[in-house]
Design an enzyme around this catalytic site. Structure first.
Site, mmCIF file in Angstrom:
data_model
loop_
_atom_site.group_PDB
_atom_site.id
_atom_site.type_symbol
_atom_site.label_atom_id
_atom_site.label_comp_id
_atom_site.label_asym_id
_atom_site.label_seq_id
_atom_site.Cartn_x
_atom_site.Cartn_y
_atom_site.Cartn_z
ATOM 1 N N CYS A 11 38.603 -37.518 67.282
ATOM 2 C CA CYS A 11 38.555 -38.832 67.915
ATOM 3 C C CYS A 11 39.948 -39.274 68.360
ATOM 4 O O CYS A 11 40.961 -38.693 67.980
ATOM 5 C CB CYS A 11 37.949 -39.857 66.953
ATOM 6 S SG CYS A 11 37.223 -41.281 67.794
ATOM 7 N N ASP A 138 32.543 -44.753 57.548
ATOM 8 C CA ASP A 138 33.979 -44.906 57.727
ATOM 9 C C ASP A 138 34.524 -45.902 56.717
ATOM 10 O O ASP A 138 33.770 -46.588 56.004
ATOM 11 C CB ASP A 138 34.294 -45.371 59.152
ATOM 12 C CG ASP A 138 35.717 -45.016 59.590
ATOM 13 O OD1 ASP A 138 36.492 -44.476 58.772
ATOM 14 O OD2 ASP A 138 36.057 -45.278 60.758
#
Length: 219
Positions: A11, A138
């Site tokens: 990412c 997350d």
């Protein structure tokens, strides 16, 4: 029965160089940060993200990662940036995900974040799994909903993997040094990394990228 290898998403792709290094390292997916609620060095304007997305080779998944929380805003980004999935990394309402799916260019999938802050994350992840195509775990802080570089409680993440029937993506403080342990502990369908493979200047580090993918695949 053979077990499918853990997929790897890189990412925070923000340049041609980052993208080339991620693909060369063997990434299964790449993420572009568009429409964030705070400033960060790897956030992109839609035009820049679109230019990078068009360079992604076949069979590598393109993910638009956004904090936007309305159907119109997210759909607009998905049409502006060629993508295979949108990752809802803010507080997007669960009861609007079905409508969002109808508003996205087919066959774009919907991933929804669950911040693993305590035991309450487990039943919430189950709720998310009823409407999203994947559950993304997350770590968050008071001022950041991702990219914290902090690990959360993998025991809770493991409970989520066992509970839900959708693919689970694990992120939060993952590095080449700990990703193998994370996979053994949690058994996610995929792992996602950003800051853990960056150099001191915030650019993707080729050595750490290769080491991360190698460790994630157990090779």
């Amino acid at each position: 029965m053979s077990v499918a290898p853990t997929r790897v998403k890189i990412c925070g792709i923000r340049s041609d160089r980052d993208l080339a290094l991620a693909v060369e390292a063997g990434a299964d997916a790449v993420g572009f940060l568009v429409g964030l609620d705070y400033e960060t060095d790897d956030a992109l304007l839609p035009e820049a993200a679109a230019a990078l997305a068009r360079q992604v080779p076949p069979f590598v998944t393109r993910v638009v990662v956004t904090h936007r929380t309305t159907v119109d805003e997210v759909a607009e980004l998905a049409y502006a940036v060629p993508c295979d999935a949108v990752q809802l990394h803010g507080e997007f309402p669960l009861d609007r995900i079905d409508l969002l799916r109808l508003s996205l260019p087919p066959p774009v999938r919907v991933h929804r974040v669950v911040h693993v802050t305590g035991p309450e994350a487990v039943p919430f992840a189950a709720e998310v799994s009823h409407v999203a195509d994947a559950v993304h775990l997350d770590t968050r802080t008071d001022d950041r909903v991702g990219g914290t570089g902090l690990v959360h409680d993998w025991k809770l993440s493991m409970r989520i993997v066992k509970w839900v029937r959708k693919p689970v993506v694990l992120s939060g403080g993952l590095t080449p040094e700990n990703v193998r342990d994370a996979i053994r502990a949690v058994a996610p369908a995929a792992v996602d990394v950003n800051t853990g493979v960056e150099d001191a200047d915030g650019a993707k580090d080729p050595h750490r990228l290769r080491a991360f993918v190698k460790a994630a695949r157990g090779s």
